[in-house]
Design a protein around this motif. Structure first.
Motif, PDB file in Angstrom:
ATOM      1  N   LEU A 358       0.817  -1.215   0.000  1.00  0.00           N
ATOM      2  CA  LEU A 358       0.000   0.000   0.000  1.00  0.00           C
ATOM      3  C   LEU A 358       0.851   1.267   0.000  1.00  0.00           C
ATOM      4  O   LEU A 358       0.332   2.360  -0.257  1.00  0.00           O
ATOM      5  N   GLU A 359       2.142   1.145   0.265  1.00  0.00           N
ATOM      6  CA  GLU A 359       3.051   2.287   0.214  1.00  0.00           C
ATOM      7  C   GLU A 359       3.706   2.449  -1.155  1.00  0.00           C
ATOM      8  O   GLU A 359       4.551   3.316  -1.328  1.00  0.00           O
ATOM      9  N   ARG A 360       3.310   1.634  -2.150  1.00  0.00           N
ATOM     10  CA  ARG A 360       4.070   1.530  -3.398  1.00  0.00           C
ATOM     11  C   ARG A 360       3.385   2.093  -4.650  1.00  0.00           C
ATOM     12  O   ARG A 360       3.994   2.120  -5.715  1.00  0.00           O
ATOM     13  N   LYS A 361       2.154   2.499  -4.566  1.00  0.00           N
ATOM     14  CA  LYS A 361       1.408   2.848  -5.779  1.00  0.00           C
ATOM     15  C   LYS A 361       2.120   3.925  -6.600  1.00  0.00           C
ATOM     16  O   LYS A 361       2.307   3.780  -7.821  1.00  0.00           O
ATOM     17  N   ALA A 362       2.517   5.031  -5.981  1.00  0.00           N
ATOM     18  CA  ALA A 362       3.199   6.106  -6.707  1.00  0.00           C
ATOM     19  C   ALA A 362       4.553   5.647  -7.239  1.00  0.00           C
ATOM     20  O   ALA A 362       4.986   6.070  -8.323  1.00  0.00           O
ATOM     21  N   GLN A 363       5.216   4.772  -6.517  1.00  0.00           N
ATOM     22  CA  GLN A 363       6.499   4.221  -6.969  1.00  0.00           C
ATOM     23  C   GLN A 363       6.299   3.429  -8.267  1.00  0.00           C
ATOM     24  O   GLN A 363       7.079   3.559  -9.213  1.00  0.00           O
ATOM     25  N   PHE A 364       5.264   2.621  -8.334  1.00  0.00           N
ATOM     26  CA  PHE A 364       4.969   1.867  -9.551  1.00  0.00           C
ATOM     27  C   PHE A 364       4.683   2.808 -10.719  1.00  0.00           C
ATOM     28  O   PHE A 364       5.126   2.567 -11.851  1.00  0.00           O
ATOM     29  N   GLU A 365       3.948   3.859 -10.450  1.00  0.00           N
ATOM     30  CA  GLU A 365       3.648   4.832 -11.510  1.00  0.00           C
ATOM     31  C   GLU A 365       4.924   5.458 -12.043  1.00  0.00           C
ATOM     32  O   GLU A 365       5.082   5.657 -13.257  1.00  0.00           O
ATOM     33  N   HIS A 366       5.867   5.744 -11.146  1.00  0.00           N
ATOM     34  CA  HIS A 366       7.146   6.318 -11.571  1.00  0.00           C
ATOM     35  C   HIS A 366       7.883   5.376 -12.514  1.00  0.00           C
ATOM     36  O   HIS A 366       8.435   5.804 -13.538  1.00  0.00           O
ATOM     37  N   PHE A 367       7.904   4.100 -12.191  1.00  0.00           N
ATOM     38  CA  PHE A 367       8.638   3.134 -12.998  1.00  0.00           C
ATOM     39  C   PHE A 367       7.846   2.642 -14.205  1.00  0.00           C
ATOM     40  O   PHE A 367       8.361   1.850 -15.006  1.00  0.00           O
ATOM     41  N   GLY A 368       6.621   3.097 -14.362  1.00  0.00           N
ATOM     42  CA  GLY A 368       5.824   2.724 -15.529  1.00  0.00           C
ATOM     43  C   GLY A 368       5.368   1.273 -15.523  1.00  0.00           C
ATOM     44  O   GLY A 368       5.201   0.666 -16.590  1.00  0.00           O
ATOM     45  N   ILE A 369       5.141   0.722 -14.351  1.00  0.00           N
ATOM     46  CA  ILE A 369       4.699  -0.660 -14.210  1.00  0.00           C
ATOM     47  C   ILE A 369       3.318  -0.653 -13.558  1.00  0.00           C
ATOM     48  O   ILE A 369       3.094   0.069 -12.580  1.00  0.00           O
ATOM     49  N   ASN A 370       2.407  -1.455 -14.089  1.00  0.00           N
ATOM     50  CA  ASN A 370       1.046  -1.442 -13.560  1.00  0.00           C
ATOM     51  C   ASN A 370       1.005  -1.974 -12.130  1.00  0.00           C
ATOM     52  O   ASN A 370       1.626  -2.987 -11.806  1.00  0.00           O
ATOM     53  N   PHE A 371       0.272  -1.275 -11.286  1.00  0.00           N
ATOM     54  CA  PHE A 371       0.110  -1.676  -9.893  1.00  0.00           C
ATOM     55  C   PHE A 371      -0.978  -2.743  -9.825  1.00  0.00           C
ATOM     56  O   PHE A 371      -2.106  -2.512 -10.239  1.00  0.00           O
TER      57      PHE A 371
END
Length: 537
Positions: A358-371
């Motif tokens: 739950l702390e990772r959503k924005a991190q995934f968006e940065h790396f361009g990988i679907n959450f």
């Protein structure tokens, strides 16, 4: 091997009535709106249509994935179901649903098994709901972790069996020194029944001809779940790490994750939830012979802690290109890696795991990988027939045992006594009496008020002590039932914790054989909200 599936009665306990679960776990499991900004998809079968659409926009290197899996399955003689799943991963219409765990000693606690059963159940539901697609249940063995004390033991019939060895580094790469002694200890506890012999055969097969612990863990899990088409992946393979190389560089040289995760943590804290995983400037370890150590930036260089290894930026870029397999993601980057290498739709995990996702959503968006969709695995209290009968005989339900045992005993005694054990009315009368005494003292001599109040407190304390004596005397009349309650509590909640966090599956395999897994896969529907109590019918 025995295939008889036990008939089970299922009851559901609302998550909020299970005191052993964290507040965040309950909040996510019950779709608390405070957590809605921190995940992408609601947990529902219908939502997978959107997940598939979003994941299809990415380019997963399916060719490499299939090559790695085929290599890792050499010598394991996979079932037709598993072979079919591996081959299907080459096709764009195939997706995975995934869970992961460290390679705990001979699977360790029961939730290792429950994770897998929930994942297989979910894959089956998806196959029925979306027949034009193919869905593969995947289990990732997290063998790069280096905390040996977390994986080196199991609980079997109250016995703690440990694997002792000295070598450090990633647990998956550990040699097998001392593992035979742990196996011998397990065999002594198992006994000599036919199902015990089945287990011993599987354990010996898992160890035979192996040199690294990850091979043992993979082979044992394969023997347990291959029939159901489970695909087991060791993500440490150099070809898979090659896919991660650009992300390793981005994370080490630009360090985006720390700020992104910290911002998410602040948002969660504002919503009433505490931090789960601490992000660092660089969220990678470096792997070497017998070590896995953090990479840090210091004095213009990149340094491996506790080792005589350091690089300048250009030299480190070359090391990443040449040997990406030496770079191991920590808990902050591991989810990104998993979703990069798999055409994955959902991650199935326990409350603690999902808390850090739950702390990772924005991190995934940065790396361009679907959450992915975050699906809470099923939590289970498994009760055999004999234990269920003992619970019923003393007039309790299984859910009564989740709470504090001392309070349960008090409630039981009060419900089964013909005597009045509470002195609450007498306490109230005494308090009123001494309030009147204090008032008279105030009229005569104000300096006596404190003395009157102190005497009242002493008398109230005496009444409280007498009330406790009444309860203890009454408890003695119910010794048999109380001892049974304590025994049941200790058996079903070892160390006052959840059974699934302690006991090993072999306890149940001895009774049910492989039918235990059949029943779990049927019963563990991860869309079912609530804590499952499964009782042998």
């Amino acid at each position: 091997m025995s295939q008889t599936k036990p008939a089970l009665n299922q009851r559901i306990i609302p998550f909020g009535k299970v005191p052993q679960l964290s507040a965040r776990d309950v909040a996510y499991a019950t779709a608390d709106r405070r957590l809605a900004p921190f995940y992408k998809y609601p947990v529902s079968l219908a939502a997978f249509e959107a997940v598939m659409r979003d994941k299809s926009k990415e380019t997963t290197n399916r060719k490499v994935l299939v090559e790695v899996l085929q290599e890792q399955y050499e010598g394991l003689a996979p079932s037709a179901a598993t072979k079919n799943h591996i081959q299907a991963l080459a096709q764009t219409g195939t997706f995975t649903v995934t869970t992961a765990h460290q390679p705990s000693l001979f699977t360790g606690p029961l939730y290792y098994i429950y994770k897998i059963a929930s994942t297989i159940n979910l894959a089956r539901q998806l196959a029925a709901a979306y027949p034009e697609n193919h869905f593969v249940p995947v289990f990732i063995l997290g063998g790069e972790d280096h905390d040996f004390q977390e994986i080196n033991h199991l609980q079997l019939f109250g016995n703690t069996i440990s694997w002792q060895q000295e070598k450090g580094g990633s647990v998956g790469q550990l040699p097998l020194h001392g593992l035979q002694q742990a196996l011998t200890a397990v065999e002594e506890v198992l006994g000599g029944s036919p199902k015990a012999e089945e287990l011993k055969g599987m354990l010996h097969n898992a160890l035979s001809g192996k040199s690294r612990y990850i091979e043992v863990a993979r082979h044992l899990t394969h023997q347990l779940f291959d029939t159901y088409g489970l695909v087991i992946l060791d993500p440490s393979h150099p070809k898979l790490k090659r896919e991660l190389a650009p992300y390793i560089k981005e994370e080490i040289f630009n360090q985006p994750s720390k700020a992104l995760v910290e911002a998410a943590v602040r948002g969660l804290e504002a919503a009433g939830f505490s931090e789960q995983a601490y992000p660092r400037e660089i969220n990678f370890f470096y792997l070497g012979d017998g070590f896995r150590e953090r990479i840090v930036e210091a004095d213009g260089h990149y340094v491996v802690l506790n080792q005589d290894i350091k690089w300048g930026k250009e030299a480190l870029e070359q090391e990443i290109e040449r040997h990406p397999e030496r770079f191991s993601p920590n808990v902050v980057m591991r989810p990104v890696y998993q979703e990069l290498i798999l055409p994955n739709l959902a991650y199935i995990g326990g409350g603690g795991e999902l808390a850090y996702w739950l702390e990772r959503k924005a991190q995934f968006e940065h790396f361009g990988i679907n959450f992915p969709m975050l699906v809470r695995r099923n939590s289970v209290l498994f009760i055999d027939n004999g234990t269920a009968k003992r619970i019923g005989k003393i007039g309790l339900q299984a859910e009564d045992l989740f709470g504090d045992i001392e309070q349960l005993i008090k409630d039981y005694v009060k419900a089964h006594t013909e005597n009045e054990l509470s002195l609450s009315e007498e306490k109230e009368a005494l308090q009123a009496l001494f309030k009147a005494v204090e008032a008279k003292a105030e009229d005569v001599d104000p300096t006596l008020v404190k003395a009157a109040a102190a005497e009242g407190a002493r008398q109230l304390n005496s009444l409280a002590q007498l009330e406790g004596k009444l309860m203890r005397a009454e408890k003695q009349r119910h010794d048999t039932a109380i001892n049974q309650m304590r025994t049941l509590k200790d058996k079903l909640f070892p160390g006052n914790g959840l059974q699934e966090r302690s006991d090993n599956f072999m306890m149940f395999y001895l009774k049910y054989g492989r039918g235990f897994f059949e029943a779990l896969i049927d019963q563990l529907d991860p869309f079912q909200e609530g804590f499952l109590v499964l009782e042998d019918a």
